[in-house]
Design a protein around this motif. Structure first.
Motif, PDB file in Angstrom:
ATOM      1  N   LEU A 111       0.848  -1.186   0.000  1.00 27.03           N
ATOM      2  CA  LEU A 111       0.000   0.000   0.000  1.00 27.03           C
ATOM      3  C   LEU A 111       0.888   1.241   0.000  1.00 27.03           C
ATOM      4  N   PRO A 112       0.403   2.369  -0.552  1.00 29.32           N
ATOM      5  CA  PRO A 112       1.212   3.592  -0.583  1.00 29.32           C
ATOM      6  C   PRO A 112       1.636   4.000   0.830  1.00 29.32           C
ATOM      7  N   ARG A 113       2.933   4.304   1.001  1.00 26.28           N
ATOM      8  CA  ARG A 113       3.464   4.617   2.331  1.00 26.28           C
ATOM      9  C   ARG A 113       2.790   5.845   2.932  1.00 26.28           C
ATOM     10  N   LYS A 114       2.491   6.825   2.083  1.00 21.94           N
ATOM     11  CA  LYS A 114       1.889   8.059   2.596  1.00 21.94           C
ATOM     12  C   LYS A 114       0.534   7.767   3.233  1.00 21.94           C
ATOM     13  N   SER A 115      -0.240   6.884   2.611  1.00 21.97           N
ATOM     14  CA  SER A 115      -1.573   6.571   3.133  1.00 21.97           C
ATOM     15  C   SER A 115      -1.501   5.790   4.438  1.00 21.97           C
ATOM     16  N   LEU A 116      -0.367   5.139   4.698  1.00 19.33           N
ATOM     17  CA  LEU A 116      -0.216   4.336   5.908  1.00 19.33           C
ATOM     18  C   LEU A 116       0.422   5.106   7.066  1.00 19.33           C
TER      19      LEU A 116
END
Length: 446
Positions: free
Chosen positions: A340-345
């Motif tokens: 999953l995109p790191r920014k969203s996590l």
């Protein structure tokens, strides 16, 4: 004591969590451990010319010396490091890196361990936190709603040769296309769908309403821009559909026969309502606790009270991605994006870190210990909603991971109670179903 240690703090900055420790194992302890390993091996080893268990120690040691010594050193290095961390109450992140020294027979053995630690935080900020504590009331309406859900879960479906309507169950075949080209793996047979539940993309279910079994038709549906499969995001997809079956729902009557089938011995409505009320009370306790924990973490983030080390955030994101990958493997959904995109996590990772930091620091500073009586009571409470409570209790008692998880929850709850004793708490009445709905609608729960 058969070991000594010297710890070097590489950097006491909260943004650098790296630590190293040098540990020396006493030669006497090492020799005894090697001898013990040798004796254990002698009981099972087979060598031509000797009966099992009768091979001379000298021969075993000559043949297997290197592996015996290496296995013993690996075991002792881990054991001693873990014991030191427990004794000094140091919370380790991730897997430690062991660097062995040179082994010399009948001499002390020295090795180093590199590891990361959770930072220590000051707890003076607790009085700045504001928490709204739900006071839940369980009404007759809540219980009636639960009974309706149970009845819906036990619906009987009756096949009918009539047009499909909302709440009917349909069986369809379909092939999907983008720009006239068939989508890979886009042909689905005997797909079962209850209309009007919103389980499919927008308009898909609505466009089936009005057709009858045997009808073939074509519909278009637009996929959301945030759809989990990248190649479908924002796309208009064309579906060739064949409606094979329409089934109407028949709800069961709330009578003795139906209640008997639910496992309630006397088959009475009052017993059913009592059991539902008890289950709701247990769920209420869980929801109240989760609500309070979520609010505490949210407050800490908003007030920017704790400086979260970047290294810790990156580590937690890696953990989340790993857990997500294992879940996708389990559910056989490996066609989705690997990570999953790191920014969203990032936000999710920070919340998980905050609760870990909070629990670790409070439990250490207040010297919290697991209360085994409460742990047993918690297990009994979980088991009480099952048909055979003793079977569930035995399951927990015979599984170290499960019972250790309950012990951790016990420490976590003690820590949250300490936060509440110092925070500004406002009590607010709320009905059961409203709180449940709030949790379903919230996507950022811990």
């Amino acid at each position: 004591m058969f070991w000594s240690n010297k710890m070097q703090v590489l950097d006491d900055n909260t943004q650098n969590l790296n630590r190293t420790i040098t540990i020396t194992i006493n030669s006497e302890k090492l020799s005894k451990a090697i001898e013990k390993e040798l004796i254990n091996m002698s009981k099972t080893i087979r060598i031509n010319g000797f009966r099992q268990g009768k091979v001379p120690m000298q021969i075993i040691f000559q043949r297997y010396k290197n592996s015996i010594v290496q296995d013993t050193l690996n075991k002792l290095m881990k054991e001693n490091f873990i014991n030191i961390m427990i004794k000094q109450k140091i919370n380790v992140i991730d897997i430690p890196i062991y660097t062995p020294g040179t082994y010399i027979e009948n001499s002390d053995f020295t090795y180093t361990v590199e590891f990361k630690v959770y930072p220590i935080i000051k707890l003076k900020f607790l009085e700045e936190i504001k928490v709204e504590k739900p006071l839940i009331t369980i009404s007759d309406y809540d219980i009636n709603t639960a009974i309706d859900v149970i009845r819906q879960q036990n619906i009987k479906w009756i096949k009918q040769d009539t047009i499909a309507q909302k709440e009917d169950r349909v069986t369809i075949d379909f092939i999907s296309y983008i720009d006239g080209k068939k989508i890979k793996d886009g042909k689905i047979s005997d797909f079962i769908l209850i209309l009007g539940k919103g389980h499919m993309i927008p308009n898909f279910e609505d466009n089936i309403i009005g057709y009858k079994p045997g009808d073939k038709f074509n519909i278009n549906s637009n996929f959301p821009k945030d759809y989990h499969l990248k190649f479908l995001r924002g796309k208009t997809v064309n579906f060739d559909i064949k409606l094979k079956k329409v089934e109407k729902p028949i709800f069961p009557e709330l009578n003795k026969s139906f209640i008997d089938n639910l496992g309630i011995k006397d088959g009475s409505v009052s017993s059913l309502r009592n059991i539902i009320h008890k289950n709701m009370e247990l769920e209420s306790k869980s929801l109240i606790y989760k609500s309070i924990k979520n609010q505490i973490v949210k407050e800490i983030l908003q007030l920017n009270i704790i400086e979260i080390p970047i290294a810790l955030v990156n580590h937690e994101i890696d953990v989340i991605n790993y857990q997500s990958l294992q879940e996708r493997k389990k559910n056989k959904k490996l066609h989705t994006d690997s990570n999953l995109p790191r920014k969203s996590l990032e936000n999710k990772a920070k919340k998980r870190i905050i609760i870990k930091l909070l629990i670790n620091n409070i439990s250490n500073q207040y010297k919290l210990e697991t209360d085994e009586k409460i742990v047993n009571k918690m297990i009994e409470e979980i088991a009480s909603i099952y048909k055979d409570p003793q079977e569930i209790i035995n399951l927990y008692k015979n599984n170290d991971d499960m019972i250790n998880n309950i012990r951790y929850i016990n420490i976590e709850k003690q820590s949250i109670d300490i936060v509440l004793s110092q925070a500004k708490v406002i009590e607010k009445e709320i009905d059961f179903n409203t709180l449940v709905s709030q949790f379903k609608e919230t996507t950022d729960n811990i």
